[in-house]
Scaffold this motif. Structure first.
Motif, PDB file in Angstrom:
ATOM      1  N   LEU A  47       0.850  -1.290   0.079  1.00  0.00           N
ATOM      2  CA  LEU A  47      -0.383   0.022  -0.372  1.00  0.00           C
ATOM      3  C   LEU A  47       0.972   1.119  -0.317  1.00  0.00           C
ATOM      4  O   LEU A  47       1.668   1.722   1.070  1.00  0.00           O
ATOM      5  N   LEU A  48       1.089   1.512  -0.998  1.00  0.00           N
ATOM      6  CA  LEU A  48       1.931   3.652  -1.181  1.00  0.00           C
ATOM      7  C   LEU A  48       0.995   4.871  -0.300  1.00  0.00           C
ATOM      8  O   LEU A  48      -0.191   4.818  -1.095  1.00  0.00           O
ATOM      9  N   ASP A  49       1.121   4.517   0.202  1.00  0.00           N
ATOM     10  CA  ASP A  49       0.897   6.379   0.901  1.00  0.00           C
ATOM     11  C   ASP A  49       1.626   7.139   0.181  1.00  0.00           C
ATOM     12  O   ASP A  49       3.172   7.108   1.000  1.00  0.00           O
ATOM     13  N   PRO A  64       9.033  -0.097  -5.538  1.00  0.00           N
ATOM     14  CA  PRO A  64       8.585  -1.241  -6.281  1.00  0.00           C
ATOM     15  C   PRO A  64       6.957  -1.033  -6.782  1.00  0.00           C
ATOM     16  O   PRO A  64       6.107  -2.081  -6.167  1.00  0.00           O
ATOM     17  N   LEU A  65       6.564  -0.035  -7.297  1.00  0.00           N
ATOM     18  CA  LEU A  65       5.587   0.387  -7.878  1.00  0.00           C
ATOM     19  C   LEU A  65       4.185  -0.893  -8.619  1.00  0.00           C
ATOM     20  O   LEU A  65       3.448  -1.299  -8.478  1.00  0.00           O
ATOM     21  N   GLU A  66       5.232  -2.307  -8.796  1.00  0.00           N
ATOM     22  CA  GLU A  66       4.370  -3.588  -9.534  1.00  0.00           C
ATOM     23  C   GLU A  66       4.444  -4.358  -8.426  1.00  0.00           C
ATOM     24  O   GLU A  66       3.161  -5.217  -8.630  1.00  0.00           O
ATOM     25  N   LEU A  69       1.079   7.959 -10.447  1.00  0.00           N
ATOM     26  CA  LEU A  69       0.569   7.483 -11.674  1.00  0.00           C
ATOM     27  C   LEU A  69       0.580   7.418 -12.777  1.00  0.00           C
ATOM     28  O   LEU A  69       0.629   6.321 -13.765  1.00  0.00           O
ATOM     29  N   ALA A  70       1.685   8.755 -13.271  1.00  0.00           N
ATOM     30  CA  ALA A  70       2.699   8.795 -15.003  1.00  0.00           C
ATOM     31  C   ALA A  70       3.195   7.023 -14.981  1.00  0.00           C
ATOM     32  O   ALA A  70       3.883   6.806 -16.066  1.00  0.00           O
ATOM     33  N   LYS A  71       3.676   6.605 -13.661  1.00  0.00           N
ATOM     34  CA  LYS A  71       4.745   5.403 -13.457  1.00  0.00           C
ATOM     35  C   LYS A  71       4.319   4.836 -13.008  1.00  0.00           C
ATOM     36  O   LYS A  71       4.150   2.933 -13.822  1.00  0.00           O
ATOM     37  N   SER A  72       2.924   4.693 -12.603  1.00  0.00           N
ATOM     38  CA  SER A  72       2.687   3.085 -12.183  1.00  0.00           C
ATOM     39  C   SER A  72       1.563   2.622 -13.320  1.00  0.00           C
ATOM     40  O   SER A  72       0.812   1.224 -12.985  1.00  0.00           O
ATOM     41  N   GLY A  73       0.671   3.111 -13.156  1.00  0.00           N
ATOM     42  CA  GLY A  73      -0.729   3.513 -14.053  1.00  0.00           C
ATOM     43  C   GLY A  73      -1.972   3.640 -12.851  1.00  0.00           C
ATOM     44  O   GLY A  73      -1.224   3.303 -11.718  1.00  0.00           O
ATOM     45  N   ALA A  79      -9.424  13.662  -6.971  1.00  0.00           N
ATOM     46  CA  ALA A  79      -8.742  12.354  -7.236  1.00  0.00           C
ATOM     47  C   ALA A  79      -8.916  11.795  -8.191  1.00  0.00           C
ATOM     48  O   ALA A  79      -8.022  10.980  -9.158  1.00  0.00           O
ATOM     49  N   GLN A  80     -10.082  11.999  -8.895  1.00  0.00           N
ATOM     50  CA  GLN A  80     -10.724  10.708  -9.884  1.00  0.00           C
ATOM     51  C   GLN A  80     -10.219  12.368 -11.019  1.00  0.00           C
ATOM     52  O   GLN A  80      -9.950  11.147 -12.535  1.00  0.00           O
ATOM     53  N   GLN A  81      -9.885  12.854 -11.162  1.00  0.00           N
ATOM     54  CA  GLN A  81      -9.697  14.165 -11.929  1.00  0.00           C
ATOM     55  C   GLN A  81      -7.768  13.585 -12.066  1.00  0.00           C
ATOM     56  O   GLN A  81      -7.542  13.646 -13.503  1.00  0.00           O
ATOM     57  N   ALA A  82      -7.067  13.263 -11.471  1.00  0.00           N
ATOM     58  CA  ALA A  82      -5.678  12.900 -11.015  1.00  0.00           C
ATOM     59  C   ALA A  82      -5.431  11.308 -11.882  1.00  0.00           C
ATOM     60  O   ALA A  82      -5.244  10.500 -12.745  1.00  0.00           O
ATOM     61  N   LEU A  83      -6.347  10.683 -11.499  1.00  0.00           N
ATOM     62  CA  LEU A  83      -7.255   9.005 -12.314  1.00  0.00           C
ATOM     63  C   LEU A  83      -6.479   9.319 -13.608  1.00  0.00           C
ATOM     64  O   LEU A  83      -6.725   8.449 -14.801  1.00  0.00           O
TER      65      LEU A  83
END
Length: 284
Positions: A177-179, A202-204, A246-250, A275-279
């Motif tokens: 869980l990435l905070d 380790p974003l994967e 998010l640009a790295k992880s999706g 948050a929805q806008q960021a996604l």
């Protein structure tokens, strides 16, 4: 290694930490909120209004269970009674996710109402891995481990936090869980780069991302000192760090945490809209 799949999963959409005062508003109009997170220790009883409300919510939303009391990093054994209550909750609720903190909160018979940091070395690695294996075996599912907020660095550490977390996932099969707010708090306090931390993370292995607010203070030298409080709106630099992540992880399931000085529902709903806008930036 445990199978990470189960009957439901968290969508890569905004979620919110559930508070009972928001029950009616959420049921009437959740807005962009697609899932909810609860603290495990608040729902370990056998009945009453909290359990009744949770059963209704679980019929409509995927639920993430977030533990705060297992003391995964504690020197002693995990509390078997606490584990049994957790197993009962997870058993009847069948949540989409279960997570805990990379921290300790117990020593001998004493419980501290805080999430305390750990040195990153082989001794700690073995202890945390053993405890995670115990939790996953007890629950029969994968758990996620959350990166902490740090206010100091240990001289005893022999590896970075990101290397420690990567090795934990390799040894146990747990997820992370990435905070993102914790990353920003730690980087500010330890005078490191939050972007470099994300680059090394380790974003994967990430199954969930958290965002929350923090308090600003100063240390004895007058340097900025940030306190992870979950009592304010997410600040712009943390939103920017989320965009970088998010640009790295999706796209990932993205939670807004607000646990103290909890506002009225429209304030939280506005945070989930952002948050929805960021996604949306990484889903288009």
């Amino acid at each position: 290694m445990l199978d990470a799949t189960h009957r439901s999963s968290l969508p890569s959409r905004p979620g919110v930490g559930y508070k009972p005062q928001h029950y009616s508003a959420i049921m009437a109009d959740p807005g962009p909120v697609a899932w909810l997170e609860i603290h495990a220790e608040n729902y370990m009883g056998d009945g009453g209004r909290p359990i009744a409300q949770l059963r209704h919510l679980a019929e409509r939303f995927p639920i993430s269970v977030h533990g705060v009391g297992l003391s995964i990093g504690g020197e002693g054994d995990l509390d078997p009674d606490h584990l049994a209550r957790l197993k009962h909750l997870v058993g009847w609720l069948n949540p989409a996710s279960f997570s805990e903190h990379l921290a300790w909160s117990t020593h001998d018979a004493h419980f501290f109402n805080d999430l305390l940091p750990l040195p990153y070395n082989e001794t700690t690695l073995n202890r945390v891995a053993t405890h995670i294996d115990q939790v996953q075996d007890m629950l029969g599912r994968q758990m996620l481990l959350e990166n902490p907020s740090s206010y100091l660095a240990f001289a005893e550490s022999t590896m970075s936090e990101t290397d420690f977390l990567r090795e934990i996932t390799a040894r146990t099969g747990c997820g992370l869980l990435l905070d993102v707010n914790n990353v920003f708090v730690s980087a500010t306090n330890l005078k490191t780069s939050p972007q470099a931390y994300i680059d090394a993370f380790p974003l994967e292995a990430v199954g969930e991302i958290h965002l929350g607010g923090h308090d600003e203070d100063e240390d004895e030298t007058g340097a900025p000192l940030l306190i992870d409080s979950h009592g304010k709106a997410v600040v712009d630099p943390v939103w920017a760090l989320l965009d970088y992540t998010l640009a790295k992880s999706g796209p990932k399931p993205l939670l807004i945490e607000w646990d103290t000085d909890v506002p009225e529902w429209p304030v939280l709903a506005a945070e989930t809209e952002r948050a929805q806008q960021a996604l949306a930036l990484v889903m288009s």
